[in-house]
Write a protein that holds these residues in place. Sequence first.
Motif, PDB file in Angstrom:
ATOM      1  N   TYR A   1       0.723  -1.208   0.075  1.00  0.00           N
ATOM      2  CA  TYR A   1      -0.006  -0.013  -0.007  1.00  0.00           C
ATOM      3  C   TYR A   1       0.925   1.189  -0.074  1.00  0.00           C
ATOM      4  O   TYR A   1       1.660   1.467   0.660  1.00  0.00           O
ATOM      5  CB  TYR A   1      -1.118   0.110   1.292  1.00  0.00           C
ATOM      6  N   ARG A   2       0.479   2.196  -0.911  1.00  0.00           N
ATOM      7  CA  ARG A   2       1.296   3.213  -1.159  1.00  0.00           C
ATOM      8  C   ARG A   2       1.813   4.229   0.127  1.00  0.00           C
ATOM      9  O   ARG A   2       2.781   4.564   0.370  1.00  0.00           O
ATOM     10  CB  ARG A   2       0.968   3.992  -2.245  1.00  0.00           C
TER      11      ARG A   2
ATOM     12  N   ASN B   1      -0.746  -5.107  -2.320  1.00  0.00           N
ATOM     13  CA  ASN B   1      -1.475  -4.124  -3.108  1.00  0.00           C
ATOM     14  C   ASN B   1      -0.614  -3.463  -4.103  1.00  0.00           C
ATOM     15  O   ASN B   1       0.190  -2.884  -3.572  1.00  0.00           O
ATOM     16  CB  ASN B   1      -2.212  -3.164  -2.226  1.00  0.00           C
ATOM     17  N   PRO B   2      -0.789  -3.748  -5.378  1.00  0.00           N
ATOM     18  CA  PRO B   2      -1.837  -4.286  -5.923  1.00  0.00           C
ATOM     19  C   PRO B   2      -1.348  -5.763  -6.858  1.00  0.00           C
ATOM     20  O   PRO B   2      -2.321  -6.264  -7.431  1.00  0.00           O
ATOM     21  CB  PRO B   2      -2.014  -3.269  -7.254  1.00  0.00           C
TER      22      PRO B   2
ATOM     23  N   PRO C   1      -4.812   1.660 -11.216  1.00  0.00           N
ATOM     24  CA  PRO C   1      -4.019   2.332 -10.126  1.00  0.00           C
ATOM     25  C   PRO C   1      -3.218   3.697 -10.491  1.00  0.00           C
ATOM     26  O   PRO C   1      -2.697   4.487 -10.072  1.00  0.00           O
ATOM     27  CB  PRO C   1      -3.044   1.317  -9.602  1.00  0.00           C
ATOM     28  N   ALA C   2      -2.842   3.578 -12.051  1.00  0.00           N
ATOM     29  CA  ALA C   2      -2.122   4.623 -12.682  1.00  0.00           C
ATOM     30  C   ALA C   2      -2.772   6.018 -12.617  1.00  0.00           C
ATOM     31  O   ALA C   2      -1.968   7.065 -12.580  1.00  0.00           O
ATOM     32  CB  ALA C   2      -1.729   4.182 -14.192  1.00  0.00           C
ATOM     33  N   ILE C   3      -3.956   5.765 -12.673  1.00  0.00           N
ATOM     34  CA  ILE C   3      -5.046   6.997 -12.645  1.00  0.00           C
ATOM     35  C   ILE C   3      -5.449   7.345 -11.366  1.00  0.00           C
ATOM     36  O   ILE C   3      -6.210   8.568 -11.074  1.00  0.00           O
ATOM     37  CB  ILE C   3      -5.659   7.349 -13.782  1.00  0.00           C
ATOM     38  N   MET C   4      -5.393   6.604 -10.425  1.00  0.00           N
ATOM     39  CA  MET C   4      -6.001   6.556  -9.076  1.00  0.00           C
ATOM     40  C   MET C   4      -5.064   6.963  -8.000  1.00  0.00           C
ATOM     41  O   MET C   4      -4.409   8.004  -8.060  1.00  0.00           O
ATOM     42  CB  MET C   4      -6.848   5.171  -8.748  1.00  0.00           C
ATOM     43  N   SER C   5      -4.234   5.938  -7.538  1.00  0.00           N
ATOM     44  CA  SER C   5      -3.347   6.154  -6.251  1.00  0.00           C
ATOM     45  C   SER C   5      -2.128   6.682  -6.774  1.00  0.00           C
ATOM     46  O   SER C   5      -1.470   7.411  -6.030  1.00  0.00           O
ATOM     47  CB  SER C   5      -2.966   4.899  -5.640  1.00  0.00           C
TER      48      SER C   5
END
Length: 404
Positions: free
Chosen positions: A120-121, A167-168, A358-362
């Motif tokens: 998780y980032r 994740n992920p 994930p690239a455009i979310m987190s």
Amino acid sequence: MSSSEDQRGPSTRAVHAGVHRPERHHGVPTPIVETATFTFSSSAEVAAHMTGEHADPHREEYGRYGNPTTRALEERLAALEDPRGESECVAFASGMAALTTAMLALLKQGAHVILFRDGYRRTRQFVSKTLAAYGVEHTVVEPGDLDAVRAAITPKTRLIVGESPTNPYLHCTDLRALARLAKEHRVKTLVDTTFATPLNLRPIELGIDLVVHSATKYLAGHHDVLAGAIIGNRALAGLVRELRGVLGGVLDPHAAFLVARGLKTLALRVERANATALAVARQLVGHPRVSHVYYPGLQSHPTHGVAVEQMRGFGGVVSFRVRSDGDALATASRVVDAFRMARIAPSLGGVDTLVEQPAIMSYYEMTTEERRAAGIEDDLIRLAVGVEDEADVLTDVLTALEAP
Ligand code: PLP
């Protein structure tokens, strides 16, 4: 074996542990005790409570230190993670409040932490930015690489922070081996098993010191509440509880009630999610639009062997990459937009299927190159299955993959 071992099955513990019969007012669920503070009948009672002498173990003093609804939830989560009855749980207002408070409780300036690259980032961010600003050093190693962990340990190493599955990319770490290695060097272990839940994986039984959950996900299970939990032996959990009383990230009693309600169906929901996600993953393998599938239940997953060894099910999250002739980011976005039932949202582990890129979310603010360096590909999609009919989830995925 401790005399207080709870020999009931995990599905039963998810319903009944922490319930003291008869419940006040004779209801079935533990009531919501919606109060910020607790009264005392006399100064003698105050003194007994403060000194711990002749104190009522069930009485509380102030909401930041404890609440009966939250305490009941904590007992149930402790029983789920550790049926031997030797662990305690400390509940928090979010998974991040749990993680950050636990790390602050175990670390001080000059200490060194080891963590894994996939995960998780915000956990990595807390270690690499926030803790670094307070003089805590860290080393990042490849997910599950225990030789790299061994090489990274220094006399200052106090904590290894893991996540399994991650994740992920759903990497699974051999937690028994990690715990053994850490103990050899007198280093504590903290493992985030949000993606697994105690139904699929119980790290304490494998020797891990502290388990953390974003209870926002499977434990609460309905996308309607934020919560977190830390579970570990009484000494460590006591340190975390004490610091929670200072930092103040407590779980509100109404939120605790919602998590406790969600827990009652945890076993059913996780069983369904395990089965549907495995079916989706199998369907994706070999699909002409899909270049990679990441699911620990697939033999092709790099940590399948570890997952089979230590997990009872593989969870409800499947990540995959879609093929594109041109713009990978836009192609994956088109596939995400073509889901008809799954909703686009961060998070996972609830009754509704959710999908995200994930690239455009987190990781939205990074360039493709920066994301690649962080291990996040532009064409990656993360699907978190809910409890809908398996056939409908599969239809939704296959329909989305027909997107141009
Ligand atoms: N750990 C994992 C694996 C997560 O996926 C998340 C959130 O997505 C967190 C921790 C943080 O939890 P919360 O959002 O409840 O603070």
